[in-house]
Design an enzyme around this catalytic site. Structure first.
Site, PDB file in Angstrom:
ATOM      1  N   CYS A 109      13.830  10.667   6.524  1.00 16.82           N
ATOM      2  CA  CYS A 109      13.858  10.231   7.923  1.00 16.82           C
ATOM      3  C   CYS A 109      15.239  10.437   8.533  1.00 16.82           C
ATOM      4  O   CYS A 109      15.368  10.798   9.694  1.00 16.82           O
ATOM      5  CB  CYS A 109      13.424   8.778   8.022  1.00 16.82           C
ATOM      6  SG  CYS A 109      14.367   7.663   6.971  1.00 16.82           S
ATOM      7  N   THR A 157       2.001   7.052  13.926  1.00 19.80           N
ATOM      8  CA  THR A 157       1.268   6.017  13.184  1.00 19.80           C
ATOM      9  C   THR A 157       1.817   4.635  13.530  1.00 19.80           C
ATOM     10  O   THR A 157       1.047   3.674  13.639  1.00 19.80           O
ATOM     11  CB  THR A 157       1.354   6.269  11.660  1.00 19.80           C
ATOM     12  OG1 THR A 157       1.020   7.626  11.411  1.00 19.80           O
ATOM     13  CG2 THR A 157       0.397   5.381  10.903  1.00 19.80           C
ATOM     14  N   GLY A 158       3.120   4.537  13.716  1.00 17.50           N
ATOM     15  CA  GLY A 158       3.740   3.259  14.079  1.00 17.50           C
ATOM     16  C   GLY A 158       3.119   2.682  15.350  1.00 17.50           C
ATOM     17  O   GLY A 158       2.878   1.471  15.441  1.00 17.50           O
ATOM     18  N   LYS A 203       0.843  -1.203   0.000  1.00 15.48           N
ATOM     19  CA  LYS A 203       0.000   0.000   0.000  1.00 15.48           C
ATOM     20  C   LYS A 203       0.877   1.252   0.000  1.00 15.48           C
ATOM     21  O   LYS A 203       1.614   1.498   0.947  1.00 15.48           O
ATOM     22  CB  LYS A 203      -0.880   0.025   1.260  1.00 15.48           C
ATOM     23  CG  LYS A 203      -1.887   1.163   1.255  1.00 15.48           C
ATOM     24  CD  LYS A 203      -2.460   1.438   2.625  1.00 15.48           C
ATOM     25  CE  LYS A 203      -1.695   2.476   3.387  1.00 15.48           C
ATOM     26  NZ  LYS A 203      -1.658   3.811   2.780  1.00 15.48           N
ATOM     27  N   GLU A 219       9.782   1.182  10.751  1.00 16.01           N
ATOM     28  CA  GLU A 219      10.836   2.184  10.472  1.00 16.01           C
ATOM     29  C   GLU A 219      10.175   3.538  10.655  1.00 16.01           C
ATOM     30  O   GLU A 219       9.349   3.943   9.833  1.00 16.01           O
ATOM     31  CB  GLU A 219      11.352   2.027   9.037  1.00 16.01           C
ATOM     32  CG  GLU A 219      12.171   0.770   8.806  1.00 16.01           C
ATOM     33  CD  GLU A 219      13.539   0.816   9.445  1.00 16.01           C
ATOM     34  OE1 GLU A 219      14.006   1.905   9.821  1.00 16.01           O
ATOM     35  OE2 GLU A 219      14.151  -0.257   9.584  1.00 16.01           O
ATOM     36  N   SER A 228       5.520   7.640  10.316  1.00 17.03           N
ATOM     37  CA  SER A 228       5.787   8.414  11.530  1.00 17.03           C
ATOM     38  C   SER A 228       5.682   7.538  12.779  1.00 17.03           C
ATOM     39  O   SER A 228       5.029   6.484  12.765  1.00 17.03           O
ATOM     40  CB  SER A 228       4.801   9.573  11.622  1.00 17.03           C
ATOM     41  OG  SER A 228       3.506   9.059  11.763  1.00 17.03           O
ATOM     42  N   THR A 229       6.296   7.996  13.848  1.00 15.49           N
ATOM     43  CA  THR A 229       6.251   7.254  15.108  1.00 15.49           C
ATOM     44  C   THR A 229       4.818   7.169  15.626  1.00 15.49           C
ATOM     45  O   THR A 229       4.391   6.120  16.120  1.00 15.49           O
ATOM     46  CB  THR A 229       7.184   7.928  16.136  1.00 15.49           C
ATOM     47  OG1 THR A 229       8.527   7.817  15.635  1.00 15.49           O
ATOM     48  CG2 THR A 229       7.113   7.274  17.502  1.00 15.49           C
ATOM     49  N   GLU A 240      10.378  16.640  15.113  1.00 14.35           N
ATOM     50  CA  GLU A 240      10.922  16.308  13.796  1.00 14.35           C
ATOM     51  C   GLU A 240      10.203  17.188  12.769  1.00 14.35           C
ATOM     52  O   GLU A 240       9.007  16.996  12.535  1.00 14.35           O
ATOM     53  CB  GLU A 240      10.647  14.829  13.476  1.00 14.35           C
ATOM     54  CG  GLU A 240      11.148  14.431  12.113  1.00 14.35           C
ATOM     55  CD  GLU A 240      10.626  13.066  11.636  1.00 14.35           C
ATOM     56  OE1 GLU A 240       9.521  12.663  12.016  1.00 14.35           O
ATOM     57  OE2 GLU A 240      11.353  12.425  10.852  1.00 14.35           O
TER      58      GLU A 240
HETATM   59  P1  NAD Z   1       2.508   8.439   8.105  1.00 15.51           P
HETATM   60  O1  NAD Z   1       2.802   7.689   9.342  1.00 15.51           O
HETATM   61  O2  NAD Z   1       1.487   9.503   8.133  1.00 15.51           O
HETATM   62  O3  NAD Z   1       2.051   7.464   6.931  1.00 15.51           O
HETATM   63  C1  NAD Z   1       2.829   6.355   6.498  1.00 15.51           C
HETATM   64  C2  NAD Z   1       1.936   5.328   5.850  1.00 15.51           C
HETATM   65  O4  NAD Z   1       1.048   4.785   6.832  1.00 15.51           O
HETATM   66  C3  NAD Z   1       1.024   5.870   4.731  1.00 15.51           C
HETATM   67  O5  NAD Z   1       0.952   4.882   3.718  1.00 15.51           O
HETATM   68  C4  NAD Z   1      -0.309   6.023   5.455  1.00 15.51           C
HETATM   69  O6  NAD Z   1      -1.415   5.955   4.570  1.00 15.51           O
HETATM   70  C5  NAD Z   1      -0.308   4.828   6.385  1.00 15.51           C
HETATM   71  N1  NAD Z   1      -1.153   4.948   7.576  1.00 15.51           N
HETATM   72  C6  NAD Z   1      -1.647   6.077   8.141  1.00 15.51           C
HETATM   73  N2  NAD Z   1      -2.363   5.763   9.250  1.00 15.51           N
HETATM   74  C7  NAD Z   1      -2.300   4.409   9.395  1.00 15.51           C
HETATM   75  C8  NAD Z   1      -2.813   3.494  10.362  1.00 15.51           C
HETATM   76  N3  NAD Z   1      -3.522   3.905  11.411  1.00 15.51           N
HETATM   77  N4  NAD Z   1      -2.543   2.187  10.206  1.00 15.51           N
HETATM   78  C9  NAD Z   1      -1.786   1.748   9.165  1.00 15.51           C
HETATM   79  N5  NAD Z   1      -1.276   2.571   8.216  1.00 15.51           N
HETATM   80  C10 NAD Z   1      -1.530   3.892   8.330  1.00 15.51           C
HETATM   81  O7  NAD Z   1       3.930   8.975   7.630  1.00 15.51           O
HETATM   82  P2  NAD Z   1       4.245   9.960   6.440  1.00 15.51           P
HETATM   83  O8  NAD Z   1       3.793  11.328   6.831  1.00 15.51           O
HETATM   84  O9  NAD Z   1       3.748   9.352   5.159  1.00 15.51           O
HETATM   85  O10 NAD Z   1       5.846   9.893   6.431  1.00 15.51           O
HETATM   86  C11 NAD Z   1       6.645  10.724   7.217  1.00 15.51           C
HETATM   87  C12 NAD Z   1       7.219  10.006   8.420  1.00 15.51           C
HETATM   88  O11 NAD Z   1       7.838   8.803   8.029  1.00 15.51           O
HETATM   89  C13 NAD Z   1       8.303  10.799   9.130  1.00 15.51           C
HETATM   90  O12 NAD Z   1       8.121  10.721  10.525  1.00 15.51           O
HETATM   91  C14 NAD Z   1       9.584  10.085   8.734  1.00 15.51           C
HETATM   92  O13 NAD Z   1      10.674  10.267   9.625  1.00 15.51           O
HETATM   93  C15 NAD Z   1       9.122   8.688   8.647  1.00 15.51           C
HETATM   94  N6  NAD Z   1      10.014   7.900   7.801  1.00 15.51           N
HETATM   95  C16 NAD Z   1      10.800   6.955   8.391  1.00 15.51           C
HETATM   96  C17 NAD Z   1      11.691   6.211   7.626  1.00 15.51           C
HETATM   97  C18 NAD Z   1      12.600   5.179   8.258  1.00 15.51           C
HETATM   98  O14 NAD Z   1      13.171   4.377   7.527  1.00 15.51           O
HETATM   99  N7  NAD Z   1      12.745   5.148   9.565  1.00 15.51           N
HETATM  100  C19 NAD Z   1      11.760   6.442   6.253  1.00 15.51           C
HETATM  101  C20 NAD Z   1      10.945   7.412   5.688  1.00 15.51           C
HETATM  102  C21 NAD Z   1      10.061   8.123   6.469  1.00 15.51           C
END
Ligand code: NAD
Length: 473
Positions: free
Chosen positions: A276, A224-225, A169, A242, A221-222, A373
């Site tokens: 990131c 969402t993680g 996705k 990640e 993002s943390t 961040e």
């Molecule tokens: P996000 O967490 O908003 O979204 C990431 C993905 O998760 C998207 O596909 C989104 O649709 C999906 N999502 C959203 N809510 C969800 C849920 N409740 N359950 C499951 N999936 C869900 O992140 P973003 O804004 O797309 O990306 C930016 C963040 O990602 C920053 O914090 C950045 O540091 C981090 N990032 C980390 C790495 C790494 O390798 N550690 C790499 C790139 C980005």
């Protein structure tokens, strides 16, 4: 590349009556639409992946490697068209977008060289004990919008090599290039082995709670993680997370400031700082602070920000409106707190999400721009006198993704590096990420590992087979 975008389920094109619109960040205008996957369509994708799983797991490693090779070949054949599409939805400069597609191809080719392997613990006349590595089953791969293609293949390549099938996705902000590469790969991959679905905010949670998915590999993002972890708990899914970072760089007084300034600048601002592992807090020794900040100000002023397709553009727009608004909020906060903006800071009016590289002069350690961040082009420069203090400040973060040390004295540089709390620490280099170097987020920057043999093993489970050898009666 103008044909309608379709999802790939069971090797076939699937569309949906519900649509999701996609915005060009350079214009702020909607320019394409994609299917908005229903929960029934997600069920169909998961069912297809489950049907394909036993056959794919039983496929000899050499054949799975060949499929990864074919994927790499297809990506390289279409790199220019895919890159052009990526610019439109993501915003980055064209050369960087094509490079990202090539990175994805390279990852497939390199990860294919790894071997999950069997570890033989004992092989004697009495006993055979071996630890095999078996696939987990079906992997749900959830990807963000900053590097939509590279980050997708950071998951697809090891998941497939290890013998899993995948439901992928992309972010709702950047689904186009992902849907397109999956269409192009239909002939290269057996049906059901890689399913690709696009959808809105409901789709991610449906995946992370879906009983038919055995593992979620998530980058984002943390915040969402945490939600992913929560909704994966009832079915005890395996997880790789990640997550976010707030990477510190520590610059010692013995550096060559002129040579280092551009390296640090691009270490912070590449991909419009939507990275990131970007430098997000730059700790500079007071002896070189003024010289380095002057050099960074010059570089910021000379950087060309604009449409990713325009000749000579070095930084594209910020990818989406919520992120753009958040960055403007952070900048307003810096101004309200009386912090000095020494470069950038003038966000142009207009429909696109353009944000100039912006430097904040030595803001207090507890300010939002240091603690949060930004994930966009605002960088705090922070002065230090004593290296122990710099290390303590660098480590005083809930994040622990990356860090870097800049120091000519190698022994001292390594002593500093070893005290930093981060999964990857670079010394006199940055972002030298390869398929072979494990990348783990410490603290709240993640769970598990991507890349390298360790990353590959996260797509397997150990199976211990222990046999007593008896003499034939
Ligand atoms: P996000 O967490 O908003 O979204 C990431 C993905 O998760 C998207 O596909 C989104 O649709 C999906 N999502 C959203 N809510 C969800 C849920 N409740 N359950 C499951 N999936 C869900 O992140 P973003 O804004 O797309 O990306 C930016 C963040 O990602 C920053 O914090 C950045 O540091 C981090 N990032 C980390 C790495 C790494 O390798 N550690 C790499 C790139 C980005």
């Amino acid at each position: 590349m103008n044909a309608p975008f379709t999802m790939t389920i069971d090797g076939r094109a699937v569309t949906s009556s519900q649509r999701l619109s996609v915005t060009d960040p350079a214009t702020g205008q909607v320019f394409a639409e994609v299917p908005d996957c229903s929960s029934e369509q997600l069920d169909a994708a998961v069912a297809s992946a489950r049907r394909a799983a036993p056959g794919w797991a039983a496929t000899p490693l050499v054949e799975r490697r060949a499929v990864l090779g074919a994927i790499a070949g297809t990506l390289m054949t279409h790199k220019d068209a895919l890159g052009a599409l990526l610019v439109q939805e993501q915003g980055k400069p064209l050369a960087r977008a094509v490079e990202e597609v090539m990175t994805a191809a390279y990852w497939c080719a390199e990860i294919a060289k790894l071997e999950p392997g069997t570890h033989v613990l004992a092989d004697t006349a009495e006993t055979l004990v071996e630890v095999r590595r078996v696939p987990i089953g079906v992997v749900g791969a959830i990807v963000p919008w900053n590097f939509p293609i590279a980050l997708a293949f950071f998951k697809i390549a090891p998941a497939l090599l290890a013998g899993n099938t995948v439901v992928l996705k992309p972010s709702p902000f950047t689904p186009l290039t992902t849907l397109r590469f999956a269409e192009l790969l239909r002939d290269a991959i057996p049906p059901g082995v890689l399913n690709t679905v696009s959808g809105g905010d409901a789709l991610g949670p449906w995946m992370s709670s879906h009983p038919g998915l055995d593992k979620i590999s998530f980058t984002g993002s943390t915040a969402t993680g945490r939600r992913v972890m929560e909704s994966a708990a009832p079915t005890l899914k395996r997880l790789t997370l990640e997550l976010g970072g707030n990477d510190a760089a520590i610059v010692m007084p013995d550096v060559d400031v002129d040579a280092l300034a551009p390296v640090l600048f691009w270490g912070a601002f590449a991909n419009s700082a939507q990275f990131c592992l970007a430098i997000k807090r730059l700790y500079v020794h007071e002896a070189v602070y003024d010289k380095l900040s002057a050099a960074l100000v010059k570089l910021a002023a000379a950087t060309r920000v604009g449409r990713g397709t325009d000749e000579g553009v070095e930084l594209g727009p910020v990818q989406n409106r919520p992120q753009f608004e958040r960055l403007k909020g952070l900048l307003d906060d810096c101004r309200r707190q009386g912090q000095r903006i020494i470069a950038g800071g003038d966000v142009p009016a207009g429909a696109g999400f353009f944000f100039p590289p912006t430097l904040v002069d030595n803001p207090p350690e507890d300010s939002r721009i240091v603690q949060e961040e930004p994930f966009g082009p605002i960088l705090p420069l922070l002065k230090f006198t004593d290296v122990d203090d710099a290390i303590a400040r660098a480590n005083a973060s809930p994040y622990g993704l990356g860090a870097s040390v800049w120091c000519r004295d190698e022994a001292l540089a390594l002593r500093i590096a070893h005290r930093l709390q981060a999964g990857t620490v670079w010394v006199n280099e940055i972002h030298t990420i390869t398929p072979m170097k494990p990348m783990a987020g410490h603290k709240q920057s993640g769970l598990g590992v991507e890349q390298g043999l360790e990353g590959l093993l996260e797509y397997t489970m150990p199976q211990t087979v222990s046999m007593t050898r008896r003499k034939a009666a």
